[in-house]
Design a protein around this motif. Structure first.
Motif, short mmCIF file in Angstrom:
data_model
loop_
_atom_site.label_atom_id
_atom_site.label_comp_id
_atom_site.label_asym_id
_atom_site.label_seq_id
_atom_site.Cartn_x
_atom_site.Cartn_y
_atom_site.Cartn_z
N HIS A 298 0.84 -1.19 0.00
CA HIS A 298 0.00 0.00 0.00
C HIS A 298 0.88 1.25 0.00
CE1 HIS A 298 -3.89 -1.96 0.53
NE2 HIS A 298 -3.34 -2.75 1.44
N TYR A 451 -5.97 5.67 1.41
CA TYR A 451 -6.20 4.58 0.47
C TYR A 451 -5.97 3.21 1.09
CZ TYR A 451 -6.59 7.89 -3.38
OH TYR A 451 -7.01 8.90 -4.22
N ALA A 454 -9.65 2.79 2.04
CA ALA A 454 -10.66 3.57 1.33
C ALA A 454 -11.81 2.69 0.85
CB ALA A 454 -10.01 4.31 0.15
N GLU A 455 -11.50 1.55 0.29
CA GLU A 455 -12.55 0.66 -0.20
C GLU A 455 -13.41 0.13 0.94
OE1 GLU A 455 -10.92 -2.37 -2.65
OE2 GLU A 455 -10.08 -0.98 -4.13
N LEU A 456 -12.78 -0.17 2.06
CA LEU A 456 -13.53 -0.64 3.22
C LEU A 456 -14.50 0.42 3.72
CD1 LEU A 456 -14.08 -2.62 5.58
CD2 LEU A 456 -12.08 -1.64 6.73
N CYS A 458 -15.81 2.92 2.08
CA CYS A 458 -16.89 3.10 1.11
C CYS A 458 -17.88 1.94 1.16
CB CYS A 458 -16.31 3.23 -0.30
SG CYS A 458 -15.39 4.76 -0.58
N ALA A 459 -17.37 0.73 1.33
CA ALA A 459 -18.25 -0.44 1.40
C ALA A 459 -19.18 -0.38 2.61
CB ALA A 459 -17.40 -1.72 1.44
N HIS A 462 -21.87 2.32 1.89
CA HIS A 462 -22.91 1.85 0.97
C HIS A 462 -23.82 0.82 1.63
CE1 HIS A 462 -21.40 4.15 -2.32
NE2 HIS A 462 -20.25 3.48 -2.44
N GLU A 490 -11.42 9.84 -7.66
CA GLU A 490 -12.00 8.61 -8.21
C GLU A 490 -13.48 8.54 -7.85
OE1 GLU A 490 -9.39 8.87 -6.35
OE2 GLU A 490 -7.72 7.58 -6.97
N ARG A 492 -15.39 6.02 -7.33
CA ARG A 492 -15.75 5.04 -6.28
C ARG A 492 -15.46 5.57 -4.88
NH1 ARG A 492 -10.90 0.51 -6.72
NH2 ARG A 492 -9.19 1.97 -7.15
N TYR A 493 -14.64 6.62 -4.77
CA TYR A 493 -14.31 7.18 -3.46
C TYR A 493 -15.09 8.47 -3.17
CZ TYR A 493 -10.36 3.93 -3.72
OH TYR A 493 -9.58 2.80 -3.84
#
Length: 559
Positions: A298, A451, A454-456, A458-459, A462, A490, A492-493
């Motif tokens: 990362h 980052y 970041a995906e976690l 956002c998940a 949602h 981005e 998605r973020y």
């Protein structure tokens, strides 16, 4: 800032009660032993020879015995984790006290160092008195072989003297290497010297074998101060007494002395056996290497490690200890779990920042130099990984996040790792907890650090929106260095970009907002980050508020 009594009691009451109880026991033990040796008839002649040095040396030895036994208990990590996990016998207040186990360990260590200085100083006086006050009347009581013997010779030719010197040297090494500057600059020194405690306890068991201090055994036949065969009452008191009274006070036999049976093992053996049994259990549990599934690189020198281990179970907020023989066979380093195994997936993971010699060498084994310059993120390496052993999991304050109606999680940089596991639990649909609202504040110097998870984030956002619970998760991200600020452009973020703020959080306004929204509730505050942030949060948790909201402070700390 006005301190609230209610908040102070909630945050500080328990630990201060334990501290006062511990201090009280130490003081009582010191005074009790001091009075025993100063007034006890069996020590009459020894006290007459050595004076206050005898009382102080033995009183400090009693305190040392107590703390040498207590200092091991906070290091029984598996036992503390078991107690923390058994909610039927462990209330939240008790579990929060267990979070202070490291502090108690340090307090016992400081007490050992202080009273060791007292003990050694008193015995140096005793050695001089043994030499100068050599007793011709009671040869068995002497430690010196003749009057005026060199005190240094007495120390270096007796078991208590030699073992005492060794104990002082070991304790000095352990104490100096435990300082914050040594632990930060060179953790290996701290680790190796602290493991000298094994040698310390072995020598401690031998320390009393020499029998330097002796007590009288025949008090009835030889009352202290009685007239021996070659004495008269005139010699004893400087005044004439009758012959009948003289006979009554005449000794029926000579005084007999014998050394004390060593008592240190009575104090230390129980906790030492418990600790050794726990270490054996941990050794067996961690004897098989884990399977490294993936290694992901990362931004900002952070490595994510996904592993697999048979029968491994953990709860969100817990941490594990890693040992990589390829780096060092004896060094063990703690890392918070960022993902826990579930019924669906058996893997678990950690995020580690490459800071220090151990993490640098470990990263080189995981990601060789030839592959570390790749720009694809995440980068997965399919290769032969080094052997890695995992000990744990162990309990931590972050486990309590789910046990409050409202929780505030504050992370600074890589300190986000305990709360990442909490977010994964929310995403994976964990049930059976009482948490109704979660405030999450993450402060980083660089934008790239976000980052990592970041995906976690956002998940989770949602998922809660889909479940029509948008107020359940309140997220704030702060970039403390605006010079290198770039937008998270981005698509998605997008949920994160709208919650990204520049600068440092205004903590008081944040606490006031939470208190206003959650009146007359207990809010759990969890912090893992720099000392400046934790000190500010701790102070705010103890401050008074008109809303009746109580903030209970919990700080992440590895023991």
């Amino acid at each position: 800032m006005v301190v609230s009594v209610r908040s102070w009691v909630a945050n500080e009451g328990g630990k201060h009660f334990v501290l006062m109880l511990w201090l009280g026991v130490n003081i009582w033990l010191f005074m009790r032993t001091f009075l025993l040796y100063s007034t006890g008839k069996q020590y009459h002649y020894l006290y007459k020879m050595l004076g206050l040095g005898l009382c102080i040396s033995r009183a400090s030895a009693s305190v040392l015995n107590l703390n040498c036994s207590l200092v091991l208990l906070p290091m029984c990590r598996s036992l503390l984790t078991f107690v923390r996990g058994t909610h039927t016998v462990s209330s939240r207040k008790t579990r929060r006290l267990l979070d202070k186990s490291k502090t108690f360990h340090v307090a016992c260590g400081v007490a050992i160092c202080i009273f060791s200085v007292v003990h050694v100083s008193a015995h140096l006086v005793n050695v001089v008195n043994f030499s100068m006050s050599y007793s011709d009347d009671f040869p068995a009581l002497n430690l010196a072989r003749y009057r005026g013997e060199d005190p240094k010779l007495i120390i270096l030719t007796t078991i208590p003297g030699v073992t005492g010197v060794l104990l002082v040297l070991i304790l000095f090494l352990m104490f100096t290497s435990s300082s914050y500057c040594v632990r930060v600059s060179n953790y290996e020194i701290f680790w190796y010297t602290h493991n000298l405690f094994i040698v310390f306890y072995i020598i401690l068991m031998v320390h009393m074998v020499g029998g330097a201090l002796k007590y009288q055994t025949n008090l009835e036949a030889h009352p202290p101060g009685c007239l021996r065969a070659n004495q008269s009452s005139t010699e004893q008191h400087g005044e004439e007494l009758g012959q009948s009274e003289d006979e009554e006070r005449r000794c029926r036999e000579e005084a007999h002395f014998q050394p004390h049976c060593p008592q240190t093992w009575l104090w230390v053996s129980g906790p030492l056996c418990l600790y050794c049994a726990e270490r054996l259990y941990r050794y067996i549990r961690s004897s098989n290497p884990v399977t490294i599934v993936t290694v992901i690189r990362h931004p900002c020198d952070v490595i994510e490690l996904r592993m697999l281990k048979k029968n491994f179970k953990a709860r969100p907020g817990q941490y594990i200890v890693l040992n990589c023989p390829g780096v060092s066979s004896f060094e063990n380093h703690p890392f918070t779990l960022t993902t826990c195994p579930t019924e669906i997936k058996a893997t678990f993971g950690v995020h580690l920042r490459v800071v220090g010699d151990w993490t640098e060498r470990f990263t080189q084994l995981l990601l060789p130099e030839s592959r570390r310059d790749m720009e694809i993120l995440p980068m997965v390496q399919q290769r032969r990984y080094p052997n890695l052993y995992v000990d744990g999991p162990f309990g931590s304050p972050s486990e309590e996040v789910f046990n409050y109606d409202v929780s505030l999680c504050v992370a600074g940089g890589i300190g986000v790792t305990p709360f990442a596991c909490v977010l994964h639990a929310l995403l994976d649909g964990w049930t059976g907890f009482r948490l109704q609202r979660l405030y999450f504040v993450w402060v980083c110097r660089e934008l790239q650090s976000f980052y990592w998870f970041a995906e976690l984030l956002c998940a989770v956002h949602h998922k809660l929106w889909q479940e029509n619970r948008p107020d359940y998760f309140n997220l704030k991200l702060y970039v403390s260095q605006p010079d290198s600020l770039q937008c998270m452009s981005e698509e998605r973020y997008r949920p994160l970009a709208s919650r990204l703020l520049v600068g440092r959080p205004r903590w008081k306004l944040l606490f006031d907002e939470i208190a206003k929204t959650n009146t007359h509730k207990k809010v759990g505050v969890f912090c893992c980050g720099p000392k400046g942030i934790s000190s500010t949060l701790h102070r705010l948790c103890n401050s008074a508020r008109s809303s009746g909201t109580t903030f209970e402070f919990n700080k992440e700390s590895f023991s």
